[in-house]
Design a protein around this motif. Structure first.
Motif, mmCIF file in Angstrom:
data_model
loop_
_atom_site.group_PDB
_atom_site.id
_atom_site.type_symbol
_atom_site.label_atom_id
_atom_site.label_comp_id
_atom_site.label_asym_id
_atom_site.label_seq_id
_atom_site.Cartn_x
_atom_site.Cartn_y
_atom_site.Cartn_z
ATOM 1 N N TYR A 11 42.659 -0.954 45.315
ATOM 2 C CA TYR A 11 41.546 -0.090 45.703
ATOM 3 C C TYR A 11 40.399 -0.424 44.760
ATOM 4 C CZ TYR A 11 44.493 2.923 48.624
ATOM 5 O OH TYR A 11 45.316 3.415 49.590
ATOM 6 N N VAL A 16 46.861 -0.769 42.398
ATOM 7 C CA VAL A 16 47.676 0.443 42.306
ATOM 8 C C VAL A 16 49.129 0.129 42.645
ATOM 9 C CG1 VAL A 16 45.731 1.981 42.753
ATOM 10 C CG2 VAL A 16 47.161 1.242 44.648
ATOM 11 N N SER A 36 53.618 10.223 37.988
ATOM 12 C CA SER A 36 52.614 10.495 39.015
ATOM 13 C C SER A 36 51.534 9.412 39.003
ATOM 14 C CB SER A 36 51.990 11.866 38.758
ATOM 15 O OG SER A 36 51.081 12.154 39.783
ATOM 16 N N GLY A 37 51.184 8.945 40.194
ATOM 17 C CA GLY A 37 50.117 7.956 40.304
ATOM 18 C C GLY A 37 50.577 6.522 40.088
ATOM 19 N N CYS A 38 51.893 6.296 39.987
ATOM 20 C CA CYS A 38 52.369 4.944 39.698
ATOM 21 C C CYS A 38 52.441 4.084 40.958
ATOM 22 C CB CYS A 38 53.731 4.987 39.030
ATOM 23 S SG CYS A 38 55.045 5.511 40.141
ATOM 24 N N GLY A 39 52.182 4.677 42.124
ATOM 25 C CA GLY A 39 52.122 3.875 43.338
ATOM 26 C C GLY A 39 53.324 4.018 44.261
ATOM 27 N N LYS A 40 54.123 5.072 44.064
ATOM 28 C CA LYS A 40 55.320 5.266 44.897
ATOM 29 C C LYS A 40 54.944 5.481 46.359
ATOM 30 C CE LYS A 40 56.499 8.968 42.567
ATOM 31 N NZ LYS A 40 55.473 9.037 41.504
ATOM 32 N N SER A 41 54.075 6.493 46.597
ATOM 33 C CA SER A 41 53.710 6.806 47.981
ATOM 34 C C SER A 41 53.003 5.632 48.633
ATOM 35 C CB SER A 41 52.798 8.032 48.032
ATOM 36 O OG SER A 41 53.462 9.145 47.486
ATOM 37 N N THR A 42 52.146 4.972 47.860
ATOM 38 C CA THR A 42 51.414 3.831 48.410
ATOM 39 C C THR A 42 52.395 2.748 48.865
ATOM 40 O OG1 THR A 42 49.642 4.347 46.857
ATOM 41 C CG2 THR A 42 49.552 2.201 47.938
ATOM 42 N N GLU A 161 59.029 12.403 48.793
ATOM 43 C CA GLU A 161 59.295 13.688 48.129
ATOM 44 C C GLU A 161 59.607 14.789 49.135
ATOM 45 O OE1 GLU A 161 57.328 14.677 44.643
ATOM 46 O OE2 GLU A 161 56.179 12.833 44.498
ATOM 47 N N HIS A 194 59.888 11.996 41.905
ATOM 48 C CA HIS A 194 59.631 11.766 40.482
ATOM 49 C C HIS A 194 60.658 12.506 39.638
ATOM 50 C CE1 HIS A 194 56.682 15.062 41.533
ATOM 51 N NE2 HIS A 194 57.523 15.641 40.721
HETATM 52 N N1 LIG Z 1 42.564 5.972 49.093
HETATM 53 C C1 LIG Z 1 42.608 5.691 47.758
HETATM 54 N N2 LIG Z 1 41.515 5.204 47.130
HETATM 55 C C2 LIG Z 1 41.556 4.917 45.806
HETATM 56 N N3 LIG Z 1 42.624 5.095 45.032
HETATM 57 C C3 LIG Z 1 43.740 5.574 45.599
HETATM 58 C C4 LIG Z 1 43.792 5.904 46.984
HETATM 59 N N4 LIG Z 1 45.021 6.373 47.269
HETATM 60 C C5 LIG Z 1 45.710 6.347 46.114
HETATM 61 N N5 LIG Z 1 44.942 5.876 45.110
HETATM 62 C C6 LIG Z 1 45.377 5.691 43.711
HETATM 63 O O1 LIG Z 1 46.506 4.877 43.715
HETATM 64 C C7 LIG Z 1 47.422 5.278 42.710
HETATM 65 C C8 LIG Z 1 48.795 5.445 43.335
HETATM 66 O O2 LIG Z 1 48.813 6.535 44.242
HETATM 67 P P1 LIG Z 1 50.155 7.040 44.908
HETATM 68 O O3 LIG Z 1 49.795 8.126 45.846
HETATM 69 O O4 LIG Z 1 50.886 5.887 45.444
HETATM 70 O O5 LIG Z 1 50.910 7.634 43.653
HETATM 71 P P2 LIG Z 1 52.348 8.310 43.584
HETATM 72 O O6 LIG Z 1 53.171 7.434 42.735
HETATM 73 O O7 LIG Z 1 52.844 8.607 44.929
HETATM 74 O O8 LIG Z 1 52.012 9.626 42.780
HETATM 75 P P3 LIG Z 1 52.557 11.137 42.985
HETATM 76 O O9 LIG Z 1 53.869 11.198 42.301
HETATM 77 O O10 LIG Z 1 51.527 11.928 42.255
HETATM 78 O O11 LIG Z 1 52.618 11.399 44.439
HETATM 79 C C9 LIG Z 1 46.863 6.549 42.118
HETATM 80 O O12 LIG Z 1 46.314 6.252 40.863
HETATM 81 C C10 LIG Z 1 45.808 6.997 43.082
HETATM 82 O O13 LIG Z 1 44.767 7.608 42.395
#
Ligand SMILES: Nc1ncnc2c1ncn2[C@@H]1O[C@H](COP(=O)(O)OP(=O)(O)OP(=O)(O)O)[C@@H](O)[C@H]1O
Ligand SMILES: [Mg+2]
Lengths: 354, 255
Positions: A11, A16, A36-42, A161, A194
């Motif tokens: 991004y 990410v 949190s924010g490590c990129g799991k959901s992505t 989750e 998590h």
């Molecule tokens: N549309 C977007 N634009 C810019 N950055 C994004 C976007 N979506 C996610 N991110 C960033 O990508 C990183 C990973 O997001 P992700 O949702 O995969 O985290 P996660 O591991 O699922 O976290 P959580 O446990 O909080 O759900 C985060 O730092 C988030 O801020």
């Protein structure tokens, strides 16, 4: 089978998800975990293309997911999320039938499938079929969410989750149910959490992510025994590592044949079981801390072969019994598990229950 | 237990509503067809007036003309309004959303008479300028509520819909529209009710409506005419409003 090959998401130039490669075999329960924010959901959402990839490839049972039509791909992949995303204007039955309906199954087949899934998740069809999401408890809604994801018998089940929003007790019940459903269906599952305890409870493979990078991908027990680095060690949590290990060991691996006559196995552990005609344990002589005499066996402190050692230990401590009877589905005594077992000392003859 | 008592309460409220609605509908039909029967009453109330009952046209004709104006203009505003609302909430039209939203908001601050005054030089006298004015005016609440209604659909619900393999069109038809429908209908309700009232001034530019006796009464200083027109317009508005209320209720899911 799912293969992630050099999976990358950027991004605005920021990685990410950064060059993640791993293979999850068919039937495995893979858990993506990390802060949190490590990129799991992505990572998860790139598998069903809710998020487009920036780089790398995802191969689902031999097909590159980018070459498949989006909707068709998503109907091959079950998807369950936190707070369920149930359709508020549809009944439980309609919600579960979402994908079969899109696939234009005949009505009778859809009805049968809905009933089957409701039974699998212990939701009485006569009570729940026609209820609407707002009439369900959090746990029930979550079950419907997972049932919907499984409805069209997808090749893979993605879960983000799914139990994040329910109370701890319901959460444990749902985890146990999820484990059972995984064993029953043999589905390949990718599960985001998590919560390390949840991961240890469910996973056959754990992928630990940090800052978009895959830090370690291993079987749970190996991750605990041989953490790749300090981050992994810290993330797993040193404090009750012993208990976490126990949560990944099963009674059937450490049980031993039951003691049916008095003989001192270990000092102070002389005990023996009394059985009824059907071979069920009715009383324990000795080995009870409160009461050295004869104690009637209670179902609260019996163990089953598929119970974790953590659970067995918990029962021993709570009910103050040094040794638990291991019983089969019919209640027959097939072994016992005591402190040696919990300490990881295997019996000379391992009794396999399968 | 809680659910069933609530349900009973709702049922009771609904059947009471049915009763009120029934009485009002009967009153509306009765007065439209039988205003003439009330001539003695109006004569007694307004002894100074030569003709205390409007009789240049039947009230039935006026009522039908009025409903026709509202129906045609509402149909136009609803069609264009929902289409515009849908357009600006899709990826292709998203950039127009702020513009359309503020136009819709500003538009509603214009008095309907002003819109009518602009429409006449463009479309001449009679039916057409009135329809234009009413449609334009009724457009705004429909657009606003379509945008707002689609905005109330939770992100998780949309993500679930996509994740389960629905196409854009299927998501719109099966998920977004049903969930937004209550708010959209509320917008249509406002639009139609406003138009029922506003259609009366159509008669100032020559469109026949229930405003005709009203305006005639105001111009000719005949309070009885004013009352007869206003009574029917008011009743029509209330009955329509109650009908919409029931329609809206059908689209509330667990609210
Ligand atoms: N549309 C977007 N634009 C810019 N950055 C994004 C976007 N979506 C996610 N991110 C960033 O990508 C990183 C990973 O997001 P992700 O949702 O995969 O985290 P996660 O591991 O699922 O976290 P959580 O446990 O909080 O759900 C985060 O730092 C988030 O801020
Ligand atoms: Mg997440």
């Amino acid at each position: 089978m799912i293969e992630l090959q050099g999976l990358t998401k950027t991004y605005a130039g920021k990685h990410v998800v950064d060059d993640v490669s791993l293979t999850l075999e068919t039937g495995e329960f893979g858990v993506l975990i990390g802060p949190s924010g490590c990129g799991k959901s992505t990572t998860l959402k790139m598998i069903n293309r809710l998020i487009p990839l920036s780089g790398g490839r995802i191969i689902l049972n031999g097909d590159d997911v980018n070459t498949l039509p989006t909707e068709q791909l998503r109907r091959r992949i079950g998807y369950a999320i936190q707070s369920t995303g149930l359709f508020p204007h549809w009944s439980v039955a309609q919600n579960i039938a979402t994908v079969p309906q899109l696939l234009k199954w005949p009505k009778s087949r859809i009805d049968d499938r809905v009933d089957e899934l409701m039974a699998m998740f212990h939701l009485d069809p006569s009570e729940f079929r026609h209820k609407y999401p707002h009439q369900l408890s959090g746990g029930q809604a979550q079950r419907v969410g997972v049932a919907r994801a499984l409805a069209a018998d997808p090749e893979v089940l993605l879960m983000d989750e799914p139990f994040g929003a329910v109370d701890p007790i319901t959460r444990e019940v749902l985890q146990a149910e999820m484990k059972r459903v995984h064993q029953q269906t043999g589905k390949t599952i990718v599960f985001v959490t998590h919560d390390m305890d949840e991961a240890l409870q469910l996973a056959t493979r754990i992928a630990l992510l940090n800052g978009g990078r895959l830090v370690q991908y291993d079987r749970p027990i190996e991750m605990m025994v041989t953490p790749a680095d300090d981050f992994v060690r810290e993330f797993i949590g040193q404090a009750d590592l012993g208990l976490k290990l126990l949560s990944r060991r099963w009674v059937h691996q450490y049980q031993r044949p039951p003691s049916l006559a008095h003989h001192a196995t270990l000092p102070g552990l002389d005990h023996c079981w009394q059985l009824d005609d059907a071979g069920r344990p009715v009383a324990l002589e000795g080995a009870r801390l409160d009461d050295g005499g004869v104690t009637p066996v209670k179902s609260e402190w019996t163990a089953t072969p598929d119970m974790s050692l953590k659970e067995a230990l918990s029962r021993m401590v709570w009910y103050r019994v040094m040794v638990l009877p291991v019983i089969d589905e019919a209640g027959k005594l097939i072994g016992e598990i005591g402190m040696q077992g919990v300490m990881g000392i295997q019996a000379e003859q391992r009794v396999h229950a399968s | 237990m809680k659910g069933s008592t609530l349900g009973v309460g709702r049922l009771r409220a609904a059947s009471a509503g049915n009763g009120v609605l029934g009485v009002l509908v009967l009153l509306l039909i009765g007065l439209t067809l039988g205003m003439g029967q009330l001539e003695p009453l109006f004569r007694a109330l307004f002894p100074d007036l030569g003709t205390p009952l409007y009789s240049r046209d039947s009230f039935l004709n006026l009522m039908l003309a009025h409903i026709g104006l509202v129906l045609v203009s509402s149909l136009i505003s609803v069609t264009i309004g929902i289409a515009a609302g849908l357009f600006v909430t899709r990826p292709v039209g998203r950039e127009f959303e702020p513009m359309v939203s503020s136009l819709a908001a500003i538009g509603q601050t214009f008095p309907p008479a002003a819109v009518l005054a602009i429409a006449v030089p463009l479309a001449g006298f009679g039916f057409a300028p009135t329809i234009i004015a009413l449609s334009l005016y009724g457009l705004l609440p429909v657009i606003q509520n379509t945008i707002a209604g689609l905005g109330t659909v939770p992100q998780t619900t949309l993500e679930a819909a996509r994740g389960n393999g629905m196409s854009r069109w299927q998501i719109l038809r099966r998920v977004e529209l049903p969930l937004a429908m209550r708010v959209i209908i509320a917008g249509i309700r406002v639009s139609v009710i406003i138009n029922i009232g506003t259609a009366t001034i159509g008669s100032t530019v020559g469109a026949k409506s229930l405003g005709t006796p009203l305006i005639a009464g105001l111009v000719g200083n005949n309070l009885a005419y004013v009352i007869q027109g206003a009574l029917l317009v008011g009743l029509l508005a209330i009955v329509t409003d109650l009908l919409f209320e029931r329609l809206e209720r059908r689209y509330s899911f667990g609210g």
